[in-house]
Enzyme design. Structure first.
Site, mmCIF file in Angstrom:
data_model
loop_
_atom_site.group_PDB
_atom_site.id
_atom_site.type_symbol
_atom_site.label_atom_id
_atom_site.label_comp_id
_atom_site.label_asym_id
_atom_site.label_seq_id
_atom_site.Cartn_x
_atom_site.Cartn_y
_atom_site.Cartn_z
ATOM 1 N N SER A 152 -10.534 -2.201 -13.351
ATOM 2 C CA SER A 152 -10.703 -1.012 -12.522
ATOM 3 C C SER A 152 -11.225 0.141 -13.383
ATOM 4 O O SER A 152 -12.289 0.033 -13.972
ATOM 5 C CB SER A 152 -9.392 -0.668 -11.819
ATOM 6 O OG SER A 152 -9.598 0.204 -10.727
ATOM 7 N N ASP A 155 -11.664 -6.487 -1.691
ATOM 8 C CA ASP A 155 -11.170 -5.350 -2.474
ATOM 9 C C ASP A 155 -11.352 -4.078 -1.647
ATOM 10 O O ASP A 155 -12.479 -3.651 -1.401
ATOM 11 C CB ASP A 155 -11.954 -5.265 -3.786
ATOM 12 C CG ASP A 155 -11.376 -4.251 -4.762
ATOM 13 O OD1 ASP A 155 -10.839 -3.230 -4.301
ATOM 14 O OD2 ASP A 155 -11.491 -4.480 -5.979
ATOM 15 N N HIS A 163 -7.874 -6.086 -4.326
ATOM 16 C CA HIS A 163 -8.144 -5.381 -5.587
ATOM 17 C C HIS A 163 -7.245 -5.902 -6.711
ATOM 18 O O HIS A 163 -7.690 -6.096 -7.834
ATOM 19 C CB HIS A 163 -7.928 -3.876 -5.392
ATOM 20 C CG HIS A 163 -8.279 -3.054 -6.590
ATOM 21 N ND1 HIS A 163 -9.546 -3.011 -7.131
ATOM 22 C CD2 HIS A 163 -7.513 -2.228 -7.368
ATOM 23 C CE1 HIS A 163 -9.566 -2.196 -8.174
ATOM 24 N NE2 HIS A 163 -8.340 -1.722 -8.336
#
Length: 288
Positions: free
Chosen positions: A115, A239, A268
């Site tokens: 991320s 996601d 995610h």
């Protein structure tokens, strides 16, 4: 590629901590395999926004048992690291990563960013070079650009960003409670989700807000062309935080030597929902 690291050196402050050139102590863990010590391949993990290095437990443990040296650290303001009250821009965060790599004298590493951590990893490469990095893994990253703009029409609008920031400033625990299951998907146990929420709640509130601003303003569209190491990109097909078409598909097209692997139906939080598959993919790539 100039930085403070060219003028000052990072040091090991005490067991489990390095001190950056600007004086921040960063907690790190360095798990070495029992067999063939010193000959193992090294993987360095950069954590997600709001989470410390503990998030990698279910990747680092099997990878270390498989013979890899696994190194991870807590971003400033996260976990056991210092809370300096500033330095949450990508340049400083990339310098923190460089401080870790230099202090431990790591070379030929596979650099893994999740991320926000993926953006920090890319900024490290474009700011400090790839002399110490052999490969890059980007997992569910925020790259290349999340925010909506005149030339990024599919991005996330400012109103949505500000809505999250209001939740962050008024009732972050409630926001986590409402969004933890969509983040993790249906597979992880409630206990596992509670563990992740507890880690996020221990993060400095100032760091949470400042890092969110950094992510929302990040634009790596030109920078990705300068990534000069083989790159594996992994993302869940469902996601909701960093939509696949906005992020990883564009990132894969921009990096010269990149391969995209989509986990169909995954959320995610694939480090939770697809932990074993992620371990296998990282191990295979790091062994090349």
């Amino acid at each position: 590629m100039s930085s403070n690291l060219q003028r000052d050196r990072a040091t090991v402050a005490r067991p489990g901590f390095i001190r950056t050139p600007d004086g921040v102590e960063l907690f790190y863990r360095d798990w070495r395999p029992e067999r063939a010590p010193g000959s193992e391949k090294t993987i360095v993990f950069v954590a997600s926004y709001s989470l410390p290095s503990d998030m990698w437990a279910y990747q680092m443990t099997p990878l270390a048992r498989a013979g890899f040296r696994c190194v991870a650290y807590d971003r400033r303001g996260h976990g056991r690291s210092g809370d300096p009250g500033g330095g949450y821009d990508y340049d400083t965060l990339a310098d923190d990563l460089a401080a870790l790599i230099e202090a431990l004298d790591l070379t030929a590493i596979t650099l893994v960013g999740y991320s926000m951590g993926g953006s920090e990893a890319v900024r490290y490469l474009t700011r400090h070079g790839s002399a110490r990095v052999a490969r890059l893994v980007l997992i569910a990253s925020t790259l290349p650009m999340l925010a909506k703009a005149s030339d990024n029409a599919d991005g996330i609008d400012r109103a949505s960003i500000e809505s999250f920031q209001r939740d962050l400033m008024t009732d972050y625990p409630q926001w986590l409670a409402e969004n933890a299951r969509p983040f993790a998907g249906p597979r992880p146990s409630q206990a596992m989700i509670d563990w992740v929420r507890e880690m996020a709640l221990r993060t400095s509130h100032q760091a949470l807000f400042a890092c969110n601003e950094t992510v929302s303003r990040g634009d790596f569209r030109n920078e990705l062309r300068d990534v000069d190491v083989p790159t594996l990109i992994v993302q869940g097909g469902r996601d909701l935080s960093n939509p696949l078409e906005l992020t990883s598909r564009r990132t894969a097209r921009a990096i010269p030597d990149a391969r995209l692997v989509v986990y169909e139906g995954a959320p995610h939080g694939i480090f939770l929902s697809d932990a074993a598959r992620l371990v296998a993919d990282i191990a295979a790539f790091a062994s090349t």
